[in-house]
Write a protein that holds these residues in place. Structure first.
Motif, PDB file in Angstrom:
ATOM      1  N   LEU A 124       0.806  -1.216   0.000  1.00 25.84           N
ATOM      2  CA  LEU A 124       0.000   0.000   0.000  1.00 25.84           C
ATOM      3  C   LEU A 124       0.839   1.265   0.000  1.00 25.84           C
ATOM      4  N   GLU A 125       1.832   1.343   0.876  1.00 25.97           N
ATOM      5  CA  GLU A 125       2.648   2.548   0.951  1.00 25.97           C
ATOM      6  C   GLU A 125       3.410   2.764  -0.352  1.00 25.97           C
ATOM      7  N   ALA A 126       3.923   1.676  -0.921  1.00 30.06           N
ATOM      8  CA  ALA A 126       4.684   1.782  -2.165  1.00 30.06           C
ATOM      9  C   ALA A 126       3.809   2.298  -3.295  1.00 30.06           C
ATOM     10  N   MET A 127       2.578   1.793  -3.391  1.00 29.52           N
ATOM     11  CA  MET A 127       1.696   2.165  -4.481  1.00 29.52           C
ATOM     12  C   MET A 127       1.194   3.603  -4.347  1.00 29.52           C
ATOM     13  N   GLU A 128       1.026   4.059  -3.130  1.00 33.23           N
ATOM     14  CA  GLU A 128       0.464   5.384  -2.915  1.00 33.23           C
ATOM     15  C   GLU A 128       1.528   6.470  -2.829  1.00 33.23           C
ATOM     16  N   GLU A 129       2.643   6.178  -2.154  1.00 33.27           N
ATOM     17  CA  GLU A 129       3.615   7.218  -1.843  1.00 33.27           C
ATOM     18  C   GLU A 129       4.961   7.042  -2.526  1.00 33.27           C
ATOM     19  N   GLY A 130       5.156   5.925  -3.240  1.00 32.58           N
ATOM     20  CA  GLY A 130       6.419   5.727  -3.938  1.00 32.58           C
ATOM     21  C   GLY A 130       7.591   5.492  -3.014  1.00 32.58           C
ATOM     22  N   GLN A 131       7.328   4.901  -1.860  1.00 31.12           N
ATOM     23  CA  GLN A 131       8.384   4.602  -0.906  1.00 31.12           C
ATOM     24  C   GLN A 131       7.976   3.418  -0.041  1.00 31.12           C
ATOM     25  N   VAL A 132       8.956   2.834   0.636  1.00 24.35           N
ATOM     26  CA  VAL A 132       8.683   1.805   1.644  1.00 24.35           C
ATOM     27  C   VAL A 132       9.373   2.221   2.932  1.00 24.35           C
ATOM     28  N   THR A 133       8.779   1.858   4.045  1.00 24.73           N
ATOM     29  CA  THR A 133       9.348   2.190   5.350  1.00 24.73           C
ATOM     30  C   THR A 133       9.687   0.901   6.075  1.00 24.73           C
ATOM     31  N   VAL A 134      10.953   0.756   6.434  1.00 23.28           N
ATOM     32  CA  VAL A 134      11.440  -0.432   7.129  1.00 23.28           C
ATOM     33  C   VAL A 134      12.154   0.013   8.395  1.00 23.28           C
ATOM     34  N   GLY A 136      11.267   2.061  10.592  1.00 24.90           N
ATOM     35  CA  GLY A 136      11.145   3.499  10.798  1.00 24.90           C
ATOM     36  C   GLY A 136      11.900   4.355   9.813  1.00 24.90           C
ATOM     37  N   VAL A 137      12.578   3.750   8.854  1.00 29.93           N
ATOM     38  CA  VAL A 137      13.341   4.503   7.854  1.00 29.93           C
ATOM     39  C   VAL A 137      12.665   4.340   6.494  1.00 29.93           C
ATOM     40  N   SER A 138      12.405   5.466   5.816  1.00 29.91           N
ATOM     41  CA  SER A 138      11.751   5.421   4.514  1.00 29.91           C
ATOM     42  C   SER A 138      12.788   5.338   3.395  1.00 29.91           C
ATOM     43  N   HIS A 139      12.456   4.551   2.396  1.00 26.67           N
ATOM     44  CA  HIS A 139      13.338   4.363   1.243  1.00 26.67           C
ATOM     45  C   HIS A 139      12.528   4.638  -0.022  1.00 26.67           C
ATOM     46  N   LEU A 140      12.993   5.606  -0.823  1.00 27.50           N
ATOM     47  CA  LEU A 140      12.293   5.955  -2.044  1.00 27.50           C
ATOM     48  C   LEU A 140      12.445   4.857  -3.088  1.00 27.50           C
ATOM     49  N   LEU A 141      11.378   4.643  -3.858  1.00 21.65           N
ATOM     50  CA  LEU A 141      11.417   3.672  -4.933  1.00 21.65           C
ATOM     51  C   LEU A 141      11.973   4.324  -6.195  1.00 21.65           C
ATOM     52  N   PRO A 142      12.592   3.534  -7.066  1.00 19.35           N
ATOM     53  CA  PRO A 142      13.061   4.103  -8.341  1.00 19.35           C
ATOM     54  C   PRO A 142      11.890   4.653  -9.138  1.00 19.35           C
ATOM     55  N   GLN A 143      12.165   5.638  -9.953  1.00 16.56           N
ATOM     56  CA  GLN A 143      11.141   6.217 -10.826  1.00 16.56           C
ATOM     57  C   GLN A 143      11.545   6.032 -12.282  1.00 16.56           C
ATOM     58  N   PRO A 144      10.608   5.740 -13.154  1.00 20.17           N
ATOM     59  CA  PRO A 144       9.184   5.489 -12.915  1.00 20.17           C
ATOM     60  C   PRO A 144       8.971   4.210 -12.100  1.00 20.17           C
ATOM     61  N   PHE A 145       7.801   4.108 -11.463  1.00 16.55           N
ATOM     62  CA  PHE A 145       7.464   2.924 -10.686  1.00 16.55           C
ATOM     63  C   PHE A 145       6.033   2.515 -10.988  1.00 16.55           C
TER      64      PHE A 145
END
Length: 317
Positions: A124-134, A136-145
């Motif tokens: 859910l977080e990846a699809m909505e915000e383009g990041q994942v949180t592990v 407590g640390v957020s990691h941006l996904l490559p773009q385009p995604f």
């Protein structure tokens, strides 16, 4: 590539021409998938196994030069398999992030509705915000995604319905269906020299795709067309056949998809026919029908068709 000198429609035809070499006889579905990619939307493919869902996703990743990862979802797949996890360094004790499968440009979630709810929600977080949180640390996904998820029809062995919150994050839900006999014969013939997907070549870079997505975002939208989109969405909330209508997220998605279709038709502005074209396959999977409608055997697509027919469209000069 310079988008000022070349239209989105021209590049789209080149992309589709390549993908058709691997996926035969599904031109309408391929066009909708490409529109969703240009609109930065995620795609849900609901169909029986073996009709080419994975092949289609891999073909688009190759032609668009996207880093591709695939996870075959089963009940034992963990959220960390998708999002990644942290491990301590033996010498310093510091935590280091190990990338999950979703850290890519095109993520294929194969048979997503076989996974547990906890693992499904990891997307859910990846699809909505383009990041994942592990941890407590957020990691941006490559773009385009882009996420392309497949699910078997409800009732197939080992499956469960995707939660509403996840369904609402998919721009479109499509079905490939079985090919007709002529297309199936063509598929067999094309594979006599090996799998054609191996011969697909990238037609653009990831930066090129990002530029096309930016061009789609800038597509002109008249206020009358905006009102038309909102009127259609509001009609789903007022229909006696629909228990829960489309969300504001659906409004934004219909707008983005209409812009993408306009560009694919060679225009830099949206007309009402673009909205009508995308409305059903952008909204149908988000609705919850009333028991009365279900008892009467109505489908979401039929109800939306009726809404479109009874909602006045603006006249564009």
């Amino acid at each position: 590539m310079k988008t000022k000198d070349n239209t989105t429609a021209l590049y789209a035809q080149q992309v589709l021409g390549q993908v058709r070499k691997a996926v035969v006889g599904k031109d309408a579905v391929l066009l909708r998938v490409l529109a969703a990619i240009l609109a930065k939307g995620h795609i849900l493919l609901e169909d029986v196994p073996g009709v080419g869902k994975t092949t289609m996703a891999l073909a688009f990743s190759r032609v668009l030069d996207l880093e591709y990862n695939r996870v075959q979802f089963t009940p034992d797949v963990l959220p960390s398999d998708v999002t990644g996890y942290s491990i301590p360094d033996r010498q310093t004790g510091e935590m280091h992030y190990q990338k999950g499968a979703i850290l890519c440009n095109l993520f294929l979630a194969d048979e997503l509705n076989r996974a547990t709810s906890r693992t499904q929600s990891a997307l859910l977080e990846a699809m909505e915000e383009g990041q994942v949180t592990v941890d407590g640390v957020s990691h941006l996904l490559p773009q385009p995604f882009i996420v392309i998820a497949t699910q078997n029809p409800t009732g197939a062995a080992g499956t469960q319905m995707l939660p509403d919150s996840q369904m609402d994050r998919f721009a479109i839900r499509l079905s490939l269906g079985y090919p007709n006999p002529a297309d199936e014969m063509a598929m067999v013939i094309h594979r006599q020299g090996g799998n054609p997907i191996r011969n697909l070549q990238p037609l653009m870079s990831r930066n090129d795709l990002a530029m096309l997505q930016a061009e789609v975002e800038k597509t002109y939208l008249h206020e009358a067309v905006v009102k038309y989109i909102v009127d259609l969405i509001v009609a789903t909330r007022n229909s006696e056949d629909i228990l829960r209508g489309a969300s504001p997220r659906a409004t934004l998605t219909v707008t983005a998809m209409a812009k993408a279709v306009a560009q694919l038709r060679g225009r830099d502005y949206v007309v009402p026919s673009d909205v009508r074209e995308v409305f059903s396959w952008t909204v149908a999977h988000r609705l919850l029908l009333s028991s009365k409608a279900e008892g009467a055997g109505k489908t979401a697509e039929e109800i939306l068709k009726d809404i479109v027919e009874h909602t006045p469209a603006p006249r564009m000069r």
